[in-house]
Design a protein around this motif. Sequence first.
Motif, PDB file in Angstrom:
ATOM      1  N   ARG A  18     115.318  56.883 -29.576  1.00 16.36           N
ATOM      2  CA  ARG A  18     114.364  57.310 -28.549  1.00 16.36           C
ATOM      3  C   ARG A  18     115.084  57.619 -27.228  1.00 16.36           C
ATOM      4  O   ARG A  18     114.751  58.586 -26.534  1.00 16.36           O
ATOM      5  N   ALA A  19     116.071  56.807 -26.899  1.00 16.49           N
ATOM      6  CA  ALA A  19     116.816  57.033 -25.653  1.00 16.49           C
ATOM      7  C   ALA A  19     117.589  58.349 -25.710  1.00 16.49           C
ATOM      8  O   ALA A  19     117.639  59.103 -24.721  1.00 16.49           O
ATOM      9  N   ALA A  20     118.195  58.639 -26.845  1.00 20.58           N
ATOM     10  CA  ALA A  20     118.945  59.888 -26.985  1.00 20.58           C
ATOM     11  C   ALA A  20     118.018  61.099 -26.847  1.00 20.58           C
ATOM     12  O   ALA A  20     118.359  62.094 -26.192  1.00 20.58           O
ATOM     13  N   LEU A  21     116.841  61.006 -27.457  1.00 20.10           N
ATOM     14  CA  LEU A  21     115.884  62.112 -27.348  1.00 20.10           C
ATOM     15  C   LEU A  21     115.361  62.254 -25.928  1.00 20.10           C
ATOM     16  O   LEU A  21     115.160  63.375 -25.443  1.00 20.10           O
ATOM     17  N   ASN A  22     115.156  61.132 -25.242  1.00 20.03           N
ATOM     18  CA  ASN A  22     114.701  61.193 -23.848  1.00 20.03           C
ATOM     19  C   ASN A  22     115.758  61.834 -22.945  1.00 20.03           C
ATOM     20  O   ASN A  22     115.425  62.525 -21.984  1.00 20.03           O
ATOM     21  N   GLU A  23     117.020  61.583 -23.259  1.00 18.65           N
ATOM     22  CA  GLU A  23     118.087  62.226 -22.496  1.00 18.65           C
ATOM     23  C   GLU A  23     118.065  63.748 -22.704  1.00 18.65           C
ATOM     24  O   GLU A  23     118.209  64.519 -21.748  1.00 18.65           O
ATOM     25  N   GLU A  24     117.884  64.167 -23.943  1.00 17.21           N
ATOM     26  CA  GLU A  24     117.769  65.601 -24.206  1.00 17.21           C
ATOM     27  C   GLU A  24     116.566  66.189 -23.472  1.00 17.21           C
ATOM     28  O   GLU A  24     116.631  67.292 -22.917  1.00 17.21           O
ATOM     29  N   TYR A  25     115.483  65.439 -23.477  1.00 19.92           N
ATOM     30  CA  TYR A  25     114.263  65.897 -22.813  1.00 19.92           C
ATOM     31  C   TYR A  25     114.493  66.037 -21.308  1.00 19.92           C
ATOM     32  O   TYR A  25     114.038  67.012 -20.688  1.00 19.92           O
ATOM     33  N   ALA A  26     115.192  65.084 -20.694  1.00 18.43           N
ATOM     34  CA  ALA A  26     115.459  65.141 -19.261  1.00 18.43           C
ATOM     35  C   ALA A  26     116.307  66.360 -18.902  1.00 18.43           C
ATOM     36  O   ALA A  26     116.080  67.013 -17.877  1.00 18.43           O
ATOM     37  N   VAL A  27     117.295  66.679 -19.760  1.00 15.48           N
ATOM     38  CA  VAL A  27     118.132  67.856 -19.514  1.00 15.48           C
ATOM     39  C   VAL A  27     117.293  69.125 -19.556  1.00 15.48           C
ATOM     40  O   VAL A  27     117.422  70.019 -18.705  1.00 15.48           O
ATOM     41  N   LEU A  28     116.412  69.220 -20.544  1.00  9.25           N
ATOM     42  CA  LEU A  28     115.557  70.399 -20.653  1.00  9.25           C
ATOM     43  C   LEU A  28     114.571  70.487 -19.495  1.00  9.25           C
ATOM     44  O   LEU A  28     114.287  71.584 -18.997  1.00  9.25           O
ATOM     45  N   GLN A  29     114.065  69.354 -19.039  1.00  9.49           N
ATOM     46  CA  GLN A  29     113.144  69.352 -17.913  1.00  9.49           C
ATOM     47  C   GLN A  29     113.832  69.855 -16.646  1.00  9.49           C
ATOM     48  O   GLN A  29     113.244  70.616 -15.866  1.00  9.49           O
ATOM     49  N   GLU A  30     115.061  69.431 -16.424  1.00  3.55           N
ATOM     50  CA  GLU A  30     115.804  69.901 -15.268  1.00  3.55           C
ATOM     51  C   GLU A  30     116.060  71.409 -15.369  1.00  3.55           C
ATOM     52  O   GLU A  30     115.953  72.143 -14.374  1.00  3.55           O
ATOM     53  N   ARG A  31     116.371  71.862 -16.571  1.00  6.93           N
ATOM     54  CA  ARG A  31     116.592  73.283 -16.781  1.00  6.93           C
ATOM     55  C   ARG A  31     115.312  74.071 -16.523  1.00  6.93           C
ATOM     56  O   ARG A  31     115.341  75.159 -15.924  1.00  6.93           O
ATOM     57  N   LEU A  32     114.194  73.523 -16.960  1.00  5.01           N
ATOM     58  CA  LEU A  32     112.912  74.181 -16.708  1.00  5.01           C
ATOM     59  C   LEU A  32     112.607  74.257 -15.223  1.00  5.01           C
ATOM     60  O   LEU A  32     112.114  75.278 -14.729  1.00  5.01           O
ATOM     61  N   ARG A  33     112.877  73.179 -14.490  1.00  4.63           N
ATOM     62  CA  ARG A  33     112.619  73.191 -13.046  1.00  4.63           C
ATOM     63  C   ARG A  33     113.445  74.272 -12.349  1.00  4.63           C
ATOM     64  O   ARG A  33     112.953  74.976 -11.465  1.00  4.63           O
ATOM     65  N   ASN A  34     114.695  74.395 -12.746  1.00  6.83           N
ATOM     66  CA  ASN A  34     115.554  75.402 -12.126  1.00  6.83           C
ATOM     67  C   ASN A  34     115.069  76.814 -12.439  1.00  6.83           C
ATOM     68  O   ASN A  34     115.034  77.684 -11.558  1.00  6.83           O
ATOM     69  N   LEU A  35     114.711  77.059 -13.700  1.00  6.27           N
ATOM     70  CA  LEU A  35     114.227  78.378 -14.072  1.00  6.27           C
ATOM     71  C   LEU A  35     112.910  78.709 -13.374  1.00  6.27           C
ATOM     72  O   LEU A  35     112.710  79.851 -12.916  1.00  6.27           O
ATOM     73  N   SER A  36     112.010  77.727 -13.287  1.00  5.53           N
ATOM     74  CA  SER A  36     110.720  77.964 -12.632  1.00  5.53           C
ATOM     75  C   SER A  36     110.915  78.251 -11.152  1.00  5.53           C
ATOM     76  O   SER A  36     110.252  79.135 -10.582  1.00  5.53           O
ATOM     77  N   ALA A  37     111.813  77.511 -10.509  1.00 11.77           N
ATOM     78  CA  ALA A  37     112.082  77.753  -9.081  1.00 11.77           C
ATOM     79  C   ALA A  37     112.670  79.143  -8.866  1.00 11.77           C
ATOM     80  O   ALA A  37     112.319  79.846  -7.905  1.00 11.77           O
ATOM     81  N   GLU A  38     113.560  79.543  -9.756  1.00 10.31           N
ATOM     82  CA  GLU A  38     114.153  80.871  -9.649  1.00 10.31           C
ATOM     83  C   GLU A  38     113.116  81.962  -9.877  1.00 10.31           C
ATOM     84  O   GLU A  38     113.156  83.018  -9.242  1.00 10.31           O
ATOM     85  N   ASN A  39     112.153  81.704 -10.768  1.00  8.70           N
ATOM     86  CA  ASN A  39     111.151  82.709 -11.093  1.00  8.70           C
ATOM     87  C   ASN A  39     110.064  82.801 -10.032  1.00  8.70           C
ATOM     88  O   ASN A  39     109.309  83.773 -10.012  1.00  8.70           O
ATOM     89  N   ARG A  40     109.958  81.792  -9.162  1.00 15.34           N
ATOM     90  CA  ARG A  40     108.914  81.799  -8.136  1.00 15.34           C
ATOM     91  C   ARG A  40     109.338  82.493  -6.844  1.00 15.34           C
ATOM     92  O   ARG A  40     108.532  82.622  -5.932  1.00 15.34           O
ATOM     93  N   ARG A  41     110.558  82.949  -6.767  1.00 13.89           N
ATOM     94  CA  ARG A  41     111.049  83.457  -5.483  1.00 13.89           C
ATOM     95  C   ARG A  41     110.513  84.847  -5.149  1.00 13.89           C
ATOM     96  O   ARG A  41     110.380  85.207  -3.981  1.00 13.89           O
ATOM     97  N   ASP A  42     110.212  85.676  -6.173  1.00 11.98           N
ATOM     98  CA  ASP A  42     109.800  87.061  -5.926  1.00 11.98           C
ATOM     99  C   ASP A  42     108.286  87.186  -5.960  1.00 11.98           C
ATOM    100  O   ASP A  42     107.603  86.550  -6.778  1.00 11.98           O
ATOM    101  N   ALA A  43     107.752  88.032  -5.089  1.00 11.09           N
ATOM    102  CA  ALA A  43     106.312  88.289  -5.039  1.00 11.09           C
ATOM    103  C   ALA A  43     106.090  89.688  -4.487  1.00 11.09           C
ATOM    104  O   ALA A  43     106.983  90.291  -3.865  1.00 11.09           O
ATOM    105  N   ILE A  44     104.907  90.216  -4.749  1.00 11.11           N
ATOM    106  CA  ILE A  44     104.542  91.536  -4.243  1.00 11.11           C
ATOM    107  C   ILE A  44     103.213  91.432  -3.507  1.00 11.11           C
ATOM    108  O   ILE A  44     102.301  90.689  -3.921  1.00 11.11           O
TER     109      ILE A  44
END
Length: 551
Positions: free
Chosen positions: A217-243
Amino acid sequence: MTTWWKSGSPWVWLNAGAVSISIIMVFGLLLLILVRGFGNFWPHQIVETTYENPVTGEQVEVIGERRRSETLTGQALREAGIPIPDDQVLVTRHLFKLGNRDLTGQDFAYFIDDFMGEWRYPRDITVLERREWGDFLGTPVRLIEDGQVVAEGEALWPEFQKRLARSNRLFDEIRQIEREEIGNINFRLERVRLDQRRAELRGTLTPELEQEFVSRRAALNEEYAVLQERLRNLSAENRRDAIVMRAPNGEEPTIRLEQIVKAWQPNNMSIPAKVAFYIDDFIGFIVGYPREANTEGGIFPAIFGTVVMVLVMSILVTPFGVLAAIYLREYAKQGALLKTIRISVYNLAGVPSIVFGVFGLGFFIYLTGGAIDRTFYPEALPAPTFGTPGLFWASLTLALLTLPVVIVSTEEGLARIPASLREGSLALGATKGETLWQVVVPLATPAMMTGLILAIARAAGEVAPLMLVGVVKLAPTLPIDGNFPFLHLERKIMHLGFHIYDVGFQSPNAEAAEQLVYATALILVLLIVVLNLTAITVRNHLREKYRAEGD
């Protein structure tokens, strides 16, 4: 005349006329579905005009796509309180798709032609297909990045298209992480929980085994945390542009590019550009996922669910139907009991499909599925595994529904095999079983395929029983993924027939769903044709094969 009536010619002509009318009606319906369905993807021109409200006298700007026009009597509108001149007999009104539902509260509106100004088609009017709130119609004003203007005027549209393509790539990457990678981790976390619960129920949970579960469970939670951080970075990058867009009412809302699926300027598109857009939009409809309560987006989960369910149903119904027909025709003793069984099979074919759905819900799901859960999946209780509607029970219910068709077709095929073939095989020393499986059954295979074709045609279009045994409005995941056992028969699925019913009769926005209903119906018809043509091709191949061997 008397001789003509007695010859039976009137009945021949009557039959020919009835068949002709039926064919015309079928092709007319298919043509209607084809025109309305395919027309859904064409980028129609956008009209800009003014409209003077006949009741309040207020003049407003209108930007929209004209969907249809209709003619009403002036008396009907006068009775509705609209000031139409007394001498005006007929009035034309137009239905416009306005979009901008988040600003005006409505997607569609009727406008009376007499109170509309000149229709114009500005080339810079832009349609934004959004992930929520439907389409937005307006004029681009400026492109911003982190609150700073990066493009205006002529440079805006090319830069916007480039950044929108980048935003869509980021969005696809985010969805891929959420659906596949994080979904895979959640699946494995659930397996760990169930394995630990199973060990507890069996009394085999030792401290060493419990520590192993904690480590997994701990190993899977570590993988999950890495993916969550990656998602946060991608979402922040995708929110920068607007029209910033200018709406018809003068407002200038800011729309983030992550909310936009695609954008186009239909009044500024050439015919080749419209054809390319049409093809891309149609492909997106086929491979995309639904949005906005199924009234927008694609229908891929419904297509996938329909195909998988039909295939599983075919695998289930074919052996049972063929074996039942072989027993009834080749082994069962002819008598009153056999006649009763045959009558029951024929009557079973006439039972309303919803009755099969109720039977499937009660017997397959609650009784059989509940017993399977108590016996094989006690660790998952009280959450059901097979004791709830799913793909397997939907396929099994349809297999039971179409079983009489396969039995009757196979029996007829077996009955057409000449007795001389059986006698010749037996005379050469073959046993009855060898004669059956090596001579009779292969020759009857085309008839079996005919039964399967009829079963597929009926099963693919059924809706009523599926609503009770496994089909849902929106399935969170597909029944196939990369996790063992890969095909998850316990999962719920979407279905094209139910999708048509849901969009057509349960949608909160009926006007927006109208063309989508035709498009989905068209795909369902095409899918049934493809499945039937595939089965017909196999049947014809088998027929030619065994005919050649017989010669």
